[in-house]
Design a protein around this motif. Structure first.
Motif, PDB file in Angstrom:
ATOM      1  N   GLU A 180       0.826  -1.197   0.000  1.00 48.26           N
ATOM      2  CA  GLU A 180       0.000   0.000   0.000  1.00 48.26           C
ATOM      3  C   GLU A 180       0.865   1.254   0.000  1.00 48.26           C
ATOM      4  N   TYR A 181       2.137   1.104   0.292  1.00 50.53           N
ATOM      5  CA  TYR A 181       3.036   2.238   0.386  1.00 50.53           C
ATOM      6  C   TYR A 181       4.138   2.089  -0.654  1.00 50.53           C
ATOM      7  N   ASN A 182       4.343   3.125  -1.413  1.00 52.41           N
ATOM      8  CA  ASN A 182       5.328   3.103  -2.477  1.00 52.41           C
ATOM      9  C   ASN A 182       6.729   2.998  -1.890  1.00 52.41           C
ATOM     10  N   GLU A 183       7.499   2.021  -2.375  1.00 53.19           N
ATOM     11  CA  GLU A 183       8.846   1.845  -1.850  1.00 53.19           C
ATOM     12  C   GLU A 183       9.706   3.074  -2.079  1.00 53.19           C
ATOM     13  N   GLU A 184       9.382   3.852  -3.115  1.00 55.22           N
ATOM     14  CA  GLU A 184      10.160   5.048  -3.383  1.00 55.22           C
ATOM     15  C   GLU A 184       9.968   6.097  -2.303  1.00 55.22           C
ATOM     16  N   GLU A 185       8.917   5.926  -1.475  1.00 60.90           N
ATOM     17  CA  GLU A 185       8.643   6.896  -0.428  1.00 60.90           C
ATOM     18  C   GLU A 185       9.295   6.514   0.898  1.00 60.90           C
ATOM     19  N   ASP A 186      10.035   5.396   0.927  1.00 61.60           N
ATOM     20  CA  ASP A 186      10.607   4.930   2.180  1.00 61.60           C
ATOM     21  C   ASP A 186      11.508   5.961   2.832  1.00 61.60           C
ATOM     22  N   ASP A 187      12.230   6.734   2.028  1.00 64.93           N
ATOM     23  CA  ASP A 187      13.169   7.704   2.580  1.00 64.93           C
ATOM     24  C   ASP A 187      12.601   9.117   2.602  1.00 64.93           C
ATOM     25  N   GLU A 205      16.973  12.318  19.828  1.00 65.44           N
ATOM     26  CA  GLU A 205      17.558  12.208  21.162  1.00 65.44           C
ATOM     27  C   GLU A 205      18.224  10.844  21.306  1.00 65.44           C
ATOM     28  N   ASN A 206      19.352  10.816  22.001  1.00 62.98           N
ATOM     29  CA  ASN A 206      20.055   9.557  22.272  1.00 62.98           C
ATOM     30  C   ASN A 206      20.299   8.749  21.000  1.00 62.98           C
ATOM     31  N   GLN A 207      20.693   9.463  19.956  1.00 61.09           N
ATOM     32  CA  GLN A 207      21.054   8.856  18.677  1.00 61.09           C
ATOM     33  C   GLN A 207      19.885   8.149  17.990  1.00 61.09           C
ATOM     34  N   LYS A 208      18.671   8.572  18.315  1.00 57.94           N
ATOM     35  CA  LYS A 208      17.492   8.013  17.649  1.00 57.94           C
ATOM     36  C   LYS A 208      16.466   9.120  17.386  1.00 57.94           C
ATOM     37  N   ASP A 264       7.757  -4.528  10.862  1.00 61.81           N
ATOM     38  CA  ASP A 264       8.444  -5.278   9.808  1.00 61.81           C
ATOM     39  C   ASP A 264       8.634  -4.433   8.556  1.00 61.81           C
ATOM     40  N   SER A 265       7.651  -3.576   8.269  1.00 62.14           N
ATOM     41  CA  SER A 265       7.687  -2.784   7.043  1.00 62.14           C
ATOM     42  C   SER A 265       8.643  -1.604   7.135  1.00 62.14           C
ATOM     43  N   THR A 266       8.758  -1.001   8.323  1.00 63.38           N
ATOM     44  CA  THR A 266       9.529   0.240   8.453  1.00 63.38           C
ATOM     45  C   THR A 266      10.815   0.094   9.261  1.00 63.38           C
ATOM     46  N   GLY A 267      10.890  -0.934  10.095  1.00 67.77           N
ATOM     47  CA  GLY A 267      12.042  -1.081  10.969  1.00 67.77           C
ATOM     48  C   GLY A 267      11.972  -0.220  12.209  1.00 67.77           C
ATOM     49  N   ALA A 268      10.869   0.473  12.397  1.00 68.64           N
ATOM     50  CA  ALA A 268      10.712   1.342  13.564  1.00 68.64           C
ATOM     51  C   ALA A 268      10.207   0.543  14.760  1.00 68.64           C
ATOM     52  N   GLU A 269      10.520   1.036  15.952  1.00 69.62           N
ATOM     53  CA  GLU A 269       9.983   0.466  17.180  1.00 69.62           C
ATOM     54  C   GLU A 269       8.776   1.292  17.610  1.00 69.62           C
ATOM     55  N   ALA A 285      13.258   5.195  15.807  1.00 69.90           N
ATOM     56  CA  ALA A 285      14.060   4.499  14.794  1.00 69.90           C
ATOM     57  C   ALA A 285      15.359   5.256  14.585  1.00 69.90           C
ATOM     58  N   GLU A 286      16.324   4.577  14.002  1.00 72.60           N
ATOM     59  CA  GLU A 286      17.600   5.228  13.705  1.00 72.60           C
ATOM     60  C   GLU A 286      17.492   6.127  12.482  1.00 72.60           C
ATOM     61  N   LYS A 287      16.533   5.830  11.595  1.00 75.71           N
ATOM     62  CA  LYS A 287      16.323   6.651  10.403  1.00 75.71           C
ATOM     63  C   LYS A 287      15.071   7.508  10.582  1.00 75.71           C
ATOM     64  N   GLU A 288      15.199   8.764  10.256  1.00 75.09           N
ATOM     65  CA  GLU A 288      14.055   9.669  10.374  1.00 75.09           C
ATOM     66  C   GLU A 288      12.920   9.252   9.443  1.00 75.09           C
ATOM     67  N   SER A 289      13.280   8.749   8.258  1.00 70.69           N
ATOM     68  CA  SER A 289      12.258   8.338   7.299  1.00 70.69           C
ATOM     69  C   SER A 289      11.445   7.151   7.817  1.00 70.69           C
ATOM     70  N   SER A 290      12.069   6.272   8.608  1.00 65.05           N
ATOM     71  CA  SER A 290      11.349   5.131   9.180  1.00 65.05           C
ATOM     72  C   SER A 290      10.298   5.607  10.173  1.00 65.05           C
ATOM     73  N   VAL A 291      10.668   6.606  10.963  1.00 65.79           N
ATOM     74  CA  VAL A 291       9.716   7.181  11.918  1.00 65.79           C
ATOM     75  C   VAL A 291       8.549   7.819  11.172  1.00 65.79           C
ATOM     76  N   SER A 292       8.871   8.565  10.128  1.00 69.05           N
ATOM     77  CA  SER A 292       7.834   9.244   9.352  1.00 69.05           C
ATOM     78  C   SER A 292       6.874   8.250   8.713  1.00 69.05           C
ATOM     79  N   GLN A 293       7.421   7.176   8.135  1.00 68.21           N
ATOM     80  CA  GLN A 293       6.578   6.189   7.467  1.00 68.21           C
ATOM     81  C   GLN A 293       5.691   5.447   8.471  1.00 68.21           C
TER      82      GLN A 293
END
Length: 351
Positions: free
Chosen positions: A41-48, A59-62, A90-95, A124-132
């Motif tokens: 449902e989510y375009n892979e090109e939008e992952d980042d 904060e704290n490297q996350k 599983d899809s984003t890697g975010a906690e 998450a370590e990546k800002e885009s993962s948090v956003s997604q």
């Protein structure tokens, strides 16, 4: 839904039937309803891609962000056995940290804007993962709002001046005496609660209530500019029905006409409905049909029984209820206003 009596939508003075739509009035709360989020449902090109307007913090490297969710929707957002949470992880890697269940007076069930929100915290370590992950969680929450939560409020314009109430009571008496068979399957509106409905609202916690109040106040200044020195006066006359069959009617209403022939009230109503729909506090906005409900079909075991309005229309089609000036717009609380009083206003503006 009875396909012979579908929901009707008014668009530019045309009436359309709307099929295969879940009835908001009969929504049931299922705490652990499953809303499977498919990765495709989510375009892979939008992952980042990172949404600029999200208040993501580092904060704290996350990276992290919190999403407030009304208590009534927590179970739905999590899904059966936390299916939705696992899929998003599983899809984003975010906690995703899930809020603990509410208990006591703050637990779900209060449907009048007093329930507390609880925050889902996404890291998450990546800002885009948090956003997604944030986008995916919010989409599930927004979906659940219209599937399991009831309407709690509505934006209304009171039409219950003493003169209109008096003429309405005269109308009720005349209809009851001359068309007794027609009103057996219907119930008259409480005279003190006569109103125009602009849109229905679902406000599930204090935060959403405050957002709704702020939005109404923001609209007030725009309405003032739109009106200028003009008085918003209405002529309430003539009777119509909602269905396309006058022998099986669910709602009989009085027509609303602006005395100066303008369309200002319609524009104001559309603006308000669009504003609250864009905030996802009101259902998707189509077109506002301004009307004053006079009679409704009776409800038996959550099912409505239509009534034959032909005798009423034949004798009272051009009935005049009088004129009034619009002075207030309310956020009204449903199922309030007992002892012949108008609905309790959670907020109001003067116009």
């Amino acid at each position: 839904m009875n396909i012979l009596k579908p929901e009707l939508i008014w668009i530019e003075n045309r009436c359309y039937r709307k099929l295969n739509v879940k009835d908001n009035e009969n929504k049931m709360y299922i705490e652990d309803d499953m809303y499977p989020v498919q990765p495709n449902e989510y375009n892979e090109e939008e992952d980042d891609v990172v949404e600029d307007d999200l208040p993501i913090k580092y904060e704290n490297q996350k990276f992290w962000i919190s999403l407030p969710v009304p208590g009534e929707l927590i179970g739905y957002v999590c899904g059966n056995q936390r299916f939705n949470i696992k899929r998003i992880k599983d899809s984003t890697g975010a906690e995703i940290k899930i809020p603990s269940r509410l208990s006591g007076p703050d637990r779900g069930g209060n449907k009048y804007g007093n329930e507390r929100s609880s925050d889902f915290v996404i890291t998450a370590e990546k800002e885009s993962s948090v956003s997604q992950a944030y986008r995916m969680l919010k989409e599930i929450m927004n979906s659940g709002r219209w599937k399991i939560a009831d309407f709690t409020h509505f934006i209304s314009i009171p039409v219950n001046s003493d003169s209109i109430q008096k003429k309405f009571l005269t109308f009720c008496k005349a209809v009851s005496q001359s068309c007794p068979s027609a009103v057996q399957g219907a119930v008259f509106t409480n005279p003190s609660k006569l109103h125009l409905t602009i849109c229905m609202l679902t406000l599930l916690d204090k935060r959403e209530m405050e957002e709704a109040k702020a939005a109404l106040n923001d609209c007030a200044s725009e309405i003032t500019k739109m009106l200028g020195q003009r008085r918003l006066e209405l002529d309430i006359k003539g009777i119509e029905y909602m269905n396309d069959d006058d022998a099986e009617v669910d709602v009989l209403y009085a027509k609303v006409i602006e005395t100066d022939g303008s369309n200002v009230l319609k524009i104001i109503a559309e603006k308000l409905a669009e504003t609250f729909s864009n905030m996802n506090l009101a259902p998707r906005h189509y077109s506002v049909k301004l009307h004053l409900t006079l009679l409704k079909s009776r409800s038996y075991n959550e099912k409505r029984s239509s009534f034959d309005a032909r005798p009423i229309l034949q004798k009272f089609k051009d009935y005049e209820f009088g004129q009034m000036e619009v002075t207030e717009i309310h956020i009204s609380t449903r199922h309030t206003g007992h002892n012949n009083k108008y609905y309790s206003p959670s907020a109001l503006i003067n116009v």
